[in-house]
Design a protein around this motif. Sequence first.
Motif, PDB file in Angstrom:
ATOM      1  N   SER A 276       5.001   9.842  -7.186  1.00 10.62           N
ATOM      2  CA  SER A 276       6.118  10.171  -8.076  1.00 10.62           C
ATOM      3  C   SER A 276       5.661  10.311  -9.518  1.00 10.62           C
ATOM      4  CB  SER A 276       7.201   9.092  -7.982  1.00 10.62           C
ATOM      5  OG  SER A 276       7.826   9.098  -6.728  1.00 10.62           O
ATOM      6  N   ALA A 277       4.807   9.407  -9.949  1.00 15.98           N
ATOM      7  CA  ALA A 277       4.335   9.410 -11.339  1.00 15.98           C
ATOM      8  C   ALA A 277       3.515  10.644 -11.672  1.00 15.98           C
ATOM      9  CB  ALA A 277       3.515   8.153 -11.608  1.00 15.98           C
ATOM     10  N   HIS A 278       2.897  11.258 -10.658  1.00 14.92           N
ATOM     11  CA  HIS A 278       2.042  12.415 -10.896  1.00 14.92           C
ATOM     12  C   HIS A 278       2.655  13.724 -10.381  1.00 14.92           C
ATOM     13  CE1 HIS A 278      -0.831   9.126 -11.503  1.00 14.92           C
ATOM     14  NE2 HIS A 278      -1.496   9.986 -12.244  1.00 14.92           N
ATOM     15  N   ASN A 279       3.970  13.712 -10.187  1.00 20.74           N
ATOM     16  CA  ASN A 279       4.704  14.924  -9.816  1.00 20.74           C
ATOM     17  C   ASN A 279       4.186  15.548  -8.513  1.00 20.74           C
ATOM     18  OD1 ASN A 279       6.826  16.746 -10.346  1.00 20.74           O
ATOM     19  ND2 ASN A 279       5.407  18.236 -11.246  1.00 20.74           N
ATOM     20  N   ILE A 280       3.821  14.701  -7.574  1.00 24.66           N
ATOM     21  CA  ILE A 280       3.319  15.165  -6.275  1.00 24.66           C
ATOM     22  C   ILE A 280       4.497  15.414  -5.352  1.00 24.66           C
ATOM     23  CG2 ILE A 280       2.115  14.332  -4.192  1.00 24.66           C
ATOM     24  CD1 ILE A 280       0.097  13.053  -6.257  1.00 24.66           C
ATOM     25  N   LYS A 281       4.592  16.619  -4.827  1.00 23.65           N
ATOM     26  CA  LYS A 281       5.715  16.998  -3.973  1.00 23.65           C
ATOM     27  C   LYS A 281       5.446  16.760  -2.493  1.00 23.65           C
ATOM     28  CE  LYS A 281       7.919  18.546  -7.577  1.00 23.65           C
ATOM     29  NZ  LYS A 281       9.031  17.732  -8.144  1.00 23.65           N
ATOM     30  N   SER A 282       4.188  16.882  -2.079  1.00 20.51           N
ATOM     31  CA  SER A 282       3.846  16.681  -0.668  1.00 20.51           C
ATOM     32  C   SER A 282       2.699  15.686  -0.578  1.00 20.51           C
ATOM     33  CB  SER A 282       3.465  18.004   0.004  1.00 20.51           C
ATOM     34  OG  SER A 282       2.377  18.620  -0.644  1.00 20.51           O
ATOM     35  N   LEU A 283       2.876  14.682   0.272  1.00 19.71           N
ATOM     36  CA  LEU A 283       1.937  13.564   0.367  1.00 19.71           C
ATOM     37  C   LEU A 283       1.623  13.304   1.829  1.00 19.71           C
ATOM     38  CD1 LEU A 283       0.484  11.118  -0.994  1.00 19.71           C
ATOM     39  CD2 LEU A 283       2.632   9.857  -0.691  1.00 19.71           C
ATOM     40  N   ALA A 284       0.332  13.217   2.156  1.00 14.59           N
ATOM     41  CA  ALA A 284      -0.094  12.956   3.538  1.00 14.59           C
ATOM     42  C   ALA A 284      -0.719  11.566   3.620  1.00 14.59           C
ATOM     43  CB  ALA A 284      -1.084  14.008   4.007  1.00 14.59           C
ATOM     44  N   PHE A 285      -0.146  10.715   4.458  1.00 15.31           N
ATOM     45  CA  PHE A 285      -0.670   9.374   4.687  1.00 15.31           C
ATOM     46  C   PHE A 285      -1.574   9.361   5.913  1.00 15.31           C
ATOM     47  CE2 PHE A 285       3.131   7.777   2.340  1.00 15.31           C
ATOM     48  CZ  PHE A 285       2.491   6.876   1.503  1.00 15.31           C
TER      49      PHE A 285
ATOM     50  N   CYS B  25       0.832  -1.205   0.000  1.00 12.82           N
ATOM     51  CA  CYS B  25       0.000   0.000   0.000  1.00 12.82           C
ATOM     52  C   CYS B  25       0.869   1.259   0.000  1.00 12.82           C
ATOM     53  CB  CYS B  25      -0.915   0.024   1.224  1.00 12.82           C
ATOM     54  SG  CYS B  25      -2.282  -1.136   1.194  1.00 12.82           S
ATOM     55  N   TYR B  26       1.835   1.300   0.904  1.00 18.22           N
ATOM     56  CA  TYR B  26       2.699   2.482   0.992  1.00 18.22           C
ATOM     57  C   TYR B  26       3.560   2.633  -0.256  1.00 18.22           C
ATOM     58  CZ  TYR B  26       1.202   3.475   5.715  1.00 18.22           C
ATOM     59  OH  TYR B  26       0.432   3.827   6.799  1.00 18.22           O
ATOM     60  N   GLN B  27       4.125   1.535  -0.736  1.00 20.16           N
ATOM     61  CA  GLN B  27       4.940   1.616  -1.946  1.00 20.16           C
ATOM     62  C   GLN B  27       4.121   2.071  -3.151  1.00 20.16           C
ATOM     63  OE1 GLN B  27       6.455  -2.375  -2.031  1.00 20.16           O
ATOM     64  NE2 GLN B  27       8.234  -1.908  -0.750  1.00 20.16           N
ATOM     65  N   SER B  28       2.913   1.544  -3.293  1.00 17.24           N
ATOM     66  CA  SER B  28       2.064   1.909  -4.428  1.00 17.24           C
ATOM     67  C   SER B  28       1.679   3.381  -4.376  1.00 17.24           C
ATOM     68  CB  SER B  28       0.800   1.043  -4.441  1.00 17.24           C
ATOM     69  OG  SER B  28       1.111  -0.312  -4.657  1.00 17.24           O
ATOM     70  N   CYS B  29       1.348   3.870  -3.193  1.00 20.38           N
ATOM     71  CA  CYS B  29       0.988   5.289  -3.058  1.00 20.38           C
ATOM     72  C   CYS B  29       2.170   6.190  -3.372  1.00 20.38           C
ATOM     73  CB  CYS B  29       0.480   5.567  -1.645  1.00 20.38           C
ATOM     74  SG  CYS B  29      -1.136   4.849  -1.272  1.00 20.38           S
ATOM     75  N   LEU B  30       3.353   5.812  -2.898  1.00 24.57           N
ATOM     76  CA  LEU B  30       4.548   6.616  -3.172  1.00 24.57           C
ATOM     77  C   LEU B  30       4.896   6.608  -4.660  1.00 24.57           C
ATOM     78  CD1 LEU B  30       6.476   5.407  -0.042  1.00 24.57           C
ATOM     79  CD2 LEU B  30       5.952   7.811  -0.515  1.00 24.57           C
ATOM     80  N   LYS B  31       4.795   5.444  -5.297  1.00 27.94           N
ATOM     81  CA  LYS B  31       5.049   5.364  -6.743  1.00 27.94           C
ATOM     82  C   LYS B  31       4.036   6.199  -7.523  1.00 27.94           C
ATOM     83  CE  LYS B  31       7.163   0.762  -6.616  1.00 27.94           C
ATOM     84  NZ  LYS B  31       6.976  -0.680  -6.946  1.00 27.94           N
ATOM     85  N   CYS B  32       2.785   6.150  -7.087  1.00 29.59           N
ATOM     86  CA  CYS B  32       1.738   6.951  -7.725  1.00 29.59           C
ATOM     87  C   CYS B  32       2.041   8.439  -7.587  1.00 29.59           C
ATOM     88  CB  CYS B  32       0.385   6.608  -7.095  1.00 29.59           C
ATOM     89  SG  CYS B  32      -1.025   7.458  -7.826  1.00 29.59           S
TER      90      CYS B  32
ATOM     91  N   LEU C 225      11.994   7.167  -0.004  1.00 29.10           N
ATOM     92  CA  LEU C 225      12.509   8.542  -0.093  1.00 29.10           C
ATOM     93  C   LEU C 225      14.023   8.572  -0.289  1.00 29.10           C
ATOM     94  CD1 LEU C 225      10.415  10.437   2.625  1.00 29.10           C
ATOM     95  CD2 LEU C 225      10.029  10.345   0.154  1.00 29.10           C
ATOM     96  N   GLU C 226      14.719   7.580   0.235  1.00 30.36           N
ATOM     97  CA  GLU C 226      16.174   7.504   0.036  1.00 30.36           C
ATOM     98  C   GLU C 226      16.522   7.433  -1.449  1.00 30.36           C
ATOM     99  OE1 GLU C 226      18.673   7.750   1.998  1.00 30.36           O
ATOM    100  OE2 GLU C 226      18.183   7.057   4.020  1.00 30.36           O
ATOM    101  N   GLU C 227      15.643   6.820  -2.237  1.00 35.81           N
ATOM    102  CA  GLU C 227      15.906   6.614  -3.662  1.00 35.81           C
ATOM    103  C   GLU C 227      15.182   7.610  -4.568  1.00 35.81           C
ATOM    104  OE1 GLU C 227      18.076   4.374  -4.661  1.00 35.81           O
ATOM    105  OE2 GLU C 227      18.422   3.656  -2.608  1.00 35.81           O
ATOM    106  N   HIS C 228      14.284   8.425  -3.979  1.00 41.03           N
ATOM    107  CA  HIS C 228      13.436   9.306  -4.803  1.00 41.03           C
ATOM    108  C   HIS C 228      13.378  10.701  -4.182  1.00 41.03           C
ATOM    109  CE1 HIS C 228      11.817   6.027  -7.336  1.00 41.03           C
ATOM    110  NE2 HIS C 228      12.017   5.306  -6.262  1.00 41.03           N
TER     111      HIS C 228
END
Length: 274
Positions: A208-217, A199-206, A244-247
């Motif tokens: 990144s794909a949509h140029n989102i700079k700030s994300l609230a879980f 879930c967390y990986q998919s949301c983070l990848k999503c 985040l270490e890689e992105h």
Amino acid sequence: MDQDERLDRLLRGFCEDSLDYKNLKVEKEERRNALRALMNLRMPGPLPEKFLQLQDEFLREEAREKGIVTPEQIPSVKEQYGVFGRLAERISVWQGDITRLAADAVVNAANSGMLGCFVPCHRCIDNAIHSAAGVQLRQECFELMEKKRKLYGADYEEPTGGAEITLAYNLPANYVIHTVGPVVHGSLSRSLEQELRNCYQSCLKCASAHNIKSLAFCCISTGEFHFPNERAAEIAVKTTAAYLEEHAEIEKVIFNVYKDCDLEIYQSVIEQRI
């Protein structure tokens, strides 16, 4: 037109739109809850544009009254907890109502139907996000699911661990990323833990794909889905930190908590892992 007038007109409109509640009588002090309940119960379907504009005016004013919080107003864990790891300035913990956050995207803990919570005024995050966003969010989710059902069959349900993005409509955020978390029945297993990581990986990848700079879980799968809070926080922080270490494109991740116990858990986990 003030909020009271908007509320009265919206109640009348949703009652007229309903087959079951056309003659609903509501006490004055119960009007806001009644409106939310009618929105929660309403199935997807079109509404007149003027009526949607009225709903939008009402919900946006409600958001202003609650108080909109920007990512810049939320201290990093470096400032908040004195943590000095490499990611300490890119991660925050914030306690409050996620529907107040003006992040680029907020994460919704959805169910497999992906249409939001239909239980009137339920206290789950899915209900809160759909209620604050407005009925357009359910409509967009419905259209998304209809496309998938044409591809995969009429009984298609959103699988656990994925992520889908929609507009956020009347939320202060720009987007909502929906993910279906694992439901814990009985004891926790490695497969359930992996599904939560997904879930967390998919949301983070999503993001990144949509140029989102700030994300609230939100706290995915805790509460109604019964994932143990402490283990969920450990998975959330470890998975997010590794990503985040890689992105570098995601500049800030906010772990949104509502309960005092979750605030304490996240502080402890972050102090150990960041």
